[in-house]
Scaffold this active site. Sequence first.
Site, short mmCIF file in Angstrom:
data_model
loop_
_atom_site.label_atom_id
_atom_site.label_comp_id
_atom_site.label_asym_id
_atom_site.label_seq_id
_atom_site.Cartn_x
_atom_site.Cartn_y
_atom_site.Cartn_z
N ASP A 81 -3.90 -1.86 -5.57
CA ASP A 81 -5.13 -1.08 -5.39
C ASP A 81 -4.98 0.34 -5.92
OD1 ASP A 81 -5.94 -3.35 -4.08
OD2 ASP A 81 -6.95 -2.27 -2.48
N CYS A 122 1.22 -6.54 -0.01
CA CYS A 122 0.24 -5.48 -0.21
C CYS A 122 -1.18 -5.87 0.16
CB CYS A 122 0.35 -4.93 -1.62
SG CYS A 122 1.85 -3.92 -1.81
N ASP A 123 -2.12 -4.98 -0.18
CA ASP A 123 -3.42 -4.88 0.47
C ASP A 123 -4.19 -6.19 0.63
OD1 ASP A 123 -2.59 -2.29 0.17
OD2 ASP A 123 -4.56 -1.52 -0.33
N LYS A 124 -4.39 -6.95 -0.44
CA LYS A 124 -5.22 -8.15 -0.36
C LYS A 124 -4.39 -9.42 -0.25
CE LYS A 124 -8.49 -5.34 -0.72
NZ LYS A 124 -7.57 -4.19 -0.87
N GLU A 489 -12.87 0.78 -3.09
CA GLU A 489 -12.34 1.79 -2.18
C GLU A 489 -12.75 3.18 -2.68
OE1 GLU A 489 -8.15 1.21 -1.85
OE2 GLU A 489 -8.37 -0.37 -0.35
N SER A 515 -9.64 3.32 1.18
CA SER A 515 -8.22 3.04 1.16
C SER A 515 -7.65 3.29 2.55
CB SER A 515 -7.53 3.95 0.15
OG SER A 515 -6.14 4.04 0.40
#
Length: 612
Positions: A81, A122-124, A489, A515
């Site tokens: 991201d 990580c994020d997703k 984001e 974020s």
Amino acid sequence: MPEYRSKTSTHGRNMAGARALWRATGMKDGDFHKPIIAIANSFTQFVPGHVHLKDLGQLVAREIERVGGVAKEFDTIAVDDGIAMGHDGMLYSLPSREIIADSVEYMVNAHCADALVCISNCDKITPGMLMAALRLNIPTVFVSGGPMEAGKTKLADHNLDLIDAMVIAADDSASDEKVAEFERSACPTCGSCSGMFTANSMNCLTEALGLSLPGNGTVVATHADREQLFLRAGRVAVELCHRWYGGEDPTALPRGIATFEAFENAMTLDIAMGGSTNTILHLLAAAQEGEVPFGMRDIDRLSKRVPQLCKVAPNTPKYHIEDVHRAGGIMSILGELARGGLLHTNAATVHTRTLADAIAQWDVTQVDDDKVHTFYKAGPAGIPTQIAFSQATRWDTLDTDRSEGCIRDVAHAFSQEGGLAVLYGNIARDGCVVKTAGVDESIHVFEGNARVYESQDSAVKGILADEVKAGDVVVIRYEGPKGGPGMQEMLYPTSYLKSKGLGKHCALLTDGRFSGGTSGLSIGHASPEAAAGGAIGLVRNGDKILIDIPKRSIDLLVSDEELAARRTEQDAKGWKPVEVRPRKVTTALKAYALLATSADKGAVRDKAMLDG
């Protein structure tokens, strides 16, 4: 008893062809009676949180095979991201979650795997794999790549993270040399970014959901102790297989572990540690996949009774995830919540019969066990590296100060109000979310004039051009799941507001998201989104907006009659941005937008459109 799913392709004369192919992957006669355990890895050289995962799938595979299983590894995609931010790349971030979930489902179901180990970070990636696990409902254990070490520089009196580099770069008064030093120092090692951002929040929440092992969210990626988490995850996957296929134990399955009570536990933890607002989006999505009736109203209810027991960057520069681990990690936060009567401690986990048992074994303030204490002393080495398990540094002491330390008890909470809140009002009928842990108390009640932008790009230009003044509410719309598409984001707008000295003097409202590194009065996930006819699409420049966090309200101070007239006008024009936005929306993104729901539903696909 349930039969191994893999028996579909490993038994019977008519499966001779399938067995021939299995043999070509290395399987022998004796393997066809063992559970086939899929390892969903997410190695990529694009993402620091995943750059060190290349060989870790095989590490787990060898352990699975040592204890009686057959391991087969595959990879999913992973989007960074931070690298995708600030340009059209961010349109792909949230949609990648669905692709990851689908890819895991496709591989596991196509090959009839019996169980699953999810190597995420990580994020997703963690949310996507979590969604897949709850769809598939086969024995599953999560193990993450671990957090990055915090950065260090002589030019700052605190440790650094990615957000520090972004904020200093937007500060016109900072020299090029200082910016370069922050840039080189902020992200020193492999691992997920070092604050309580989305990646680390989600990896911590898997501990509370009961789907990962103690330390999963907090042992730094570089530490040798994390290798033991990977090895143990392999063993646990085989144990879960025996419990389900050998004993039909429902608590060996994701839906038997991640129940409504477990989702409440995870959200309680998230509120208590001031996690990323993105976690709300992902927990809602996972709950839908698991057919768990957990929604925004439940989050709203929890947010009013759960105190904030942990404060970590970006909410304070003092602490990073490595400090949470030194204070006892997630099990210690859960322990404090349990003693406050705020958890369902009878919920199951992959490693203990109940969460109460897990806390009893792993809470450093309650356990006199040298091995547990040594485990939570695992710390950073301060050596830049992209190699997992490359150091064995330990803190001299634990942080067990529950009155003034990184983790507090309920009596000494950072705030009796938790770190996340859901707001409702005429501008967000189905709710919006704010990370209260990052909001200065002086602006918990804020009334300001709307400054409306039809895209993140326009908002950034406006902020940098000094269009936004103290007292304004920056409104960024048509950036939701459909409208973006992809629900970008908004880290750059919030970072630039900070760099302009407006962080405590403005608010930002969007149907996009933020974020995990965002702080300030940043309110996202406004639902319904503008592209779905949400009232955020009716706001005009100069309108008054009243935000009241204590009352959990957000309202556009415009009469109902005026709003009705505006809605009629907008219906005639169509719910789309006025400005022409120079972004390329590909067929893949259009397909995502076509089925995407608003944020209050987790931005998952609208199943009614598929079933109807």
